[in-house]
Design a protein around this motif. Structure first.
Motif, PDB file in Angstrom:
ATOM      1  N   GLU A   1     -10.184   3.988  -8.459  1.00  0.00           N
ATOM      2  CA  GLU A   1      -9.800   3.620 -10.266  1.00  0.00           C
ATOM      3  C   GLU A   1      -8.473   2.948 -10.322  1.00  0.00           C
ATOM      4  O   GLU A   1      -8.144   2.871  -9.012  1.00  0.00           O
ATOM      5  CB  GLU A   1      -9.028   5.166 -10.085  1.00  0.00           C
ATOM      6  CG  GLU A   1      -8.368   5.339 -11.611  1.00  0.00           C
ATOM      7  CD  GLU A   1      -7.535   6.573 -11.342  1.00  0.00           C
ATOM      8  OE1 GLU A   1      -7.273   6.878 -12.701  1.00  0.00           O
ATOM      9  OE2 GLU A   1      -7.215   7.945 -10.708  1.00  0.00           O
TER      10      GLU A   1
ATOM     11  N   LYS B   1      -2.556  -1.386  -9.602  1.00  0.00           N
ATOM     12  CA  LYS B   1      -2.686  -0.097  -8.947  1.00  0.00           C
ATOM     13  C   LYS B   1      -3.932   0.743  -8.506  1.00  0.00           C
ATOM     14  O   LYS B   1      -4.370   0.185 -10.219  1.00  0.00           O
ATOM     15  CB  LYS B   1      -1.527   1.191  -9.217  1.00  0.00           C
ATOM     16  CG  LYS B   1      -0.008   1.300  -9.480  1.00  0.00           C
ATOM     17  CD  LYS B   1       0.113   2.644  -9.834  1.00  0.00           C
ATOM     18  CE  LYS B   1       0.358   3.352  -8.384  1.00  0.00           C
ATOM     19  NZ  LYS B   1       0.929   4.560  -9.545  1.00  0.00           N
ATOM     20  N   TYR B   2      -4.553  -0.020  -7.122  1.00  0.00           N
ATOM     21  CA  TYR B   2      -6.005   0.262  -7.015  1.00  0.00           C
ATOM     22  C   TYR B   2      -5.415   1.697  -6.743  1.00  0.00           C
ATOM     23  O   TYR B   2      -5.405   1.672  -5.574  1.00  0.00           O
ATOM     24  CB  TYR B   2      -6.639  -0.729  -6.317  1.00  0.00           C
ATOM     25  CG  TYR B   2      -7.984  -0.796  -6.937  1.00  0.00           C
ATOM     26  CD1 TYR B   2      -8.776  -0.940  -8.153  1.00  0.00           C
ATOM     27  CD2 TYR B   2      -8.856   0.189  -5.516  1.00  0.00           C
ATOM     28  CE1 TYR B   2     -10.356  -0.783  -7.599  1.00  0.00           C
ATOM     29  CE2 TYR B   2     -10.169  -0.453  -5.708  1.00  0.00           C
ATOM     30  CZ  TYR B   2     -10.984  -0.288  -7.011  1.00  0.00           C
ATOM     31  OH  TYR B   2     -11.893  -0.220  -6.572  1.00  0.00           O
ATOM     32  N   ASN B   3      -6.573   2.886  -6.200  1.00  0.00           N
ATOM     33  CA  ASN B   3      -7.191   3.750  -5.853  1.00  0.00           C
ATOM     34  C   ASN B   3      -8.360   3.338  -4.907  1.00  0.00           C
ATOM     35  O   ASN B   3      -9.902   3.058  -5.487  1.00  0.00           O
ATOM     36  CB  ASN B   3      -7.166   4.508  -6.470  1.00  0.00           C
ATOM     37  CG  ASN B   3      -7.021   6.582  -5.375  1.00  0.00           C
ATOM     38  OD1 ASN B   3      -7.807   6.139  -4.794  1.00  0.00           O
ATOM     39  ND2 ASN B   3      -7.022   7.000  -5.704  1.00  0.00           N
ATOM     40  N   ASN B   4      -8.311   3.020  -3.591  1.00  0.00           N
ATOM     41  CA  ASN B   4      -8.944   2.727  -2.347  1.00  0.00           C
ATOM     42  C   ASN B   4     -10.150   3.523  -2.189  1.00  0.00           C
ATOM     43  O   ASN B   4     -11.484   2.688  -2.019  1.00  0.00           O
ATOM     44  CB  ASN B   4      -8.565   1.933  -1.434  1.00  0.00           C
ATOM     45  CG  ASN B   4      -7.109   1.083  -1.716  1.00  0.00           C
ATOM     46  OD1 ASN B   4      -8.109  -0.639  -1.576  1.00  0.00           O
ATOM     47  ND2 ASN B   4      -6.105   1.330  -1.341  1.00  0.00           N
ATOM     48  N   LYS B   5      -9.326   4.875  -1.899  1.00  0.00           N
ATOM     49  CA  LYS B   5     -10.784   5.290  -2.418  1.00  0.00           C
ATOM     50  C   LYS B   5     -11.634   6.235  -3.327  1.00  0.00           C
ATOM     51  O   LYS B   5     -13.079   6.503  -3.055  1.00  0.00           O
ATOM     52  CB  LYS B   5      -9.488   7.175  -2.333  1.00  0.00           C
ATOM     53  CG  LYS B   5     -10.570   8.099  -1.640  1.00  0.00           C
ATOM     54  CD  LYS B   5      -9.998   9.933  -0.641  1.00  0.00           C
ATOM     55  CE  LYS B   5     -10.930  10.874  -0.516  1.00  0.00           C
ATOM     56  NZ  LYS B   5     -10.445  11.937  -0.447  1.00  0.00           N
ATOM     57  N   THR B   6     -11.051   6.571  -4.938  1.00  0.00           N
ATOM     58  CA  THR B   6     -12.145   6.745  -5.955  1.00  0.00           C
ATOM     59  C   THR B   6     -12.225   5.486  -6.460  1.00  0.00           C
ATOM     60  O   THR B   6     -12.389   5.589  -7.534  1.00  0.00           O
ATOM     61  CB  THR B   6     -11.183   7.243  -6.657  1.00  0.00           C
ATOM     62  OG1 THR B   6      -9.978   7.365  -6.777  1.00  0.00           O
ATOM     63  CG2 THR B   6     -10.464   8.703  -5.628  1.00  0.00           C
TER      64      THR B   6
ATOM     65  N   GLU C   1      -3.412   6.238  -1.531  1.00  0.00           N
ATOM     66  CA  GLU C   1      -3.993   5.953  -1.014  1.00  0.00           C
ATOM     67  C   GLU C   1      -4.636   4.722  -2.137  1.00  0.00           C
ATOM     68  O   GLU C   1      -5.276   3.877  -2.231  1.00  0.00           O
ATOM     69  CB  GLU C   1      -5.390   6.249  -2.060  1.00  0.00           C
ATOM     70  CG  GLU C   1      -5.381   7.767  -1.160  1.00  0.00           C
ATOM     71  CD  GLU C   1      -6.979   9.249  -1.913  1.00  0.00           C
ATOM     72  OE1 GLU C   1      -6.355   8.660  -2.388  1.00  0.00           O
ATOM     73  OE2 GLU C   1      -7.127   9.681  -0.734  1.00  0.00           O
ATOM     74  N   TRP C   2      -3.462   4.117  -2.648  1.00  0.00           N
ATOM     75  CA  TRP C   2      -3.113   2.783  -3.298  1.00  0.00           C
ATOM     76  C   TRP C   2      -2.840   1.968  -2.907  1.00  0.00           C
ATOM     77  O   TRP C   2      -1.543   1.680  -2.649  1.00  0.00           O
ATOM     78  CB  TRP C   2      -2.160   3.712  -4.533  1.00  0.00           C
ATOM     79  CG  TRP C   2      -2.862   4.686  -5.501  1.00  0.00           C
ATOM     80  CD1 TRP C   2      -2.272   5.839  -5.313  1.00  0.00           C
ATOM     81  CD2 TRP C   2      -3.280   4.904  -6.555  1.00  0.00           C
ATOM     82  NE1 TRP C   2      -2.882   6.903  -5.478  1.00  0.00           N
ATOM     83  CE2 TRP C   2      -3.186   6.257  -6.755  1.00  0.00           C
ATOM     84  CE3 TRP C   2      -4.127   3.366  -7.921  1.00  0.00           C
ATOM     85  CZ2 TRP C   2      -3.982   6.359  -7.532  1.00  0.00           C
ATOM     86  CZ3 TRP C   2      -4.697   3.831  -8.772  1.00  0.00           C
ATOM     87  CH2 TRP C   2      -4.495   5.587  -8.802  1.00  0.00           C
TER      88      TRP C   2
ATOM     89  N   GLU D   1      -2.171   9.661 -15.087  1.00  0.00           N
ATOM     90  CA  GLU D   1      -2.801  10.362 -14.295  1.00  0.00           C
ATOM     91  C   GLU D   1      -3.271  11.918 -14.771  1.00  0.00           C
ATOM     92  O   GLU D   1      -2.519  12.488 -16.103  1.00  0.00           O
ATOM     93  CB  GLU D   1      -1.629  11.211 -12.753  1.00  0.00           C
ATOM     94  CG  GLU D   1      -2.023   9.278 -12.675  1.00  0.00           C
ATOM     95  CD  GLU D   1      -0.272   9.722 -11.555  1.00  0.00           C
ATOM     96  OE1 GLU D   1      -0.188  10.705 -10.609  1.00  0.00           O
ATOM     97  OE2 GLU D   1      -0.466   8.575 -11.407  1.00  0.00           O
TER      98      GLU D   1
ATOM     99  N   ASN E   1       0.832  -0.903   0.340  1.00  0.00           N
ATOM    100  CA  ASN E   1       0.490   0.323   0.004  1.00  0.00           C
ATOM    101  C   ASN E   1       1.092   1.094  -0.096  1.00  0.00           C
ATOM    102  O   ASN E   1       1.518   1.299   0.482  1.00  0.00           O
ATOM    103  CB  ASN E   1      -1.105   0.377   1.149  1.00  0.00           C
ATOM    104  CG  ASN E   1      -2.008  -1.416   1.497  1.00  0.00           C
ATOM    105  OD1 ASN E   1      -2.402  -1.001  -0.253  1.00  0.00           O
ATOM    106  ND2 ASN E   1      -2.207  -1.715   2.624  1.00  0.00           N
TER     107      ASN E   1
END
Length: 167
Positions: free
Chosen positions: A139, A132-137, A115-116, A166, A112
């Motif tokens: 994406e 890669k995964y943005n846990n908040k958005t 946020e990614w 990005e 981690n």
């Protein structure tokens, strides 16, 4: 009669010659020359740190198209196919990981970074795959790239290929 023979030979030659090979977006044919795979559907959109990025506007069907509407970029170094980068919004991380494990590889590393969440694994032929995964958005970004071509970039090669998508 000569004209008829000439036209017949011309048509026969045209039919027997191999057609230009169309780009197969699903193949990770890294190292292929852009001039050899470009069927007229690559559209250049930017160049950063020695890497040229293109959109492919031809027919392209990847498994991800069945579950999302991806943004896909193709990267080239010195005219050689270097990376395929995919960005998707709105898919569940666990679903993506399950698809990744089923069709590509099981992550050998996970960490981690704010946020990614980052997952990596190695594929045959010196290809690295990153997710890669943005846990908040929500994406998600994936990048499959040639490790040997990445070395050609030098210092800037430490930058993650997916970072260039990005906003």
């Amino acid at each position: 009669m000569r004209t008829f023979i000439f036209v017949a030979v011309f048509v026969f030659t045209a039919l027997c010659s191999q057609p230009a090979q169309a780009f197969e977006c699903g193949k990770l044919d890294f190292g292929a020359k852009l001039s050899d795979i470009d069927d007229g559907n690559f559209v250049f959109y930017t160049e950063k740190e020695g890497v040229s990025y293109y959109n492919y506007v031809g027919i392209c069907r990847l498994p991800v198209h069945q579950k999302a509407s991806p943004a896909i970029a193709y990267a080239f170094i010195d005219g050689q196919y270097y990376a395929r980068i995919i960005r998707v919004v709105g898919r569940d991380k666990e679903d993506i990981l399950a698809d990744m494990k089923k069709s590509l590889c099981t992550p050998s590393a996970a960490k981690n970074e704010g946020e990614w969440s980052l997952y990596t694994c190695d594929l045959p032929n010196e290809i690295e795959f990153k997710f890669k995964y943005n846990n908040k958005t929500g994406e998600a970004k994936t990048a499959a790239y040639s490790k040997s071509l990445r070395e050609k970039i030098g210092k800037s090669g430490k930058t993650d290929p997916a970072a260039f998508l990005e906003k």
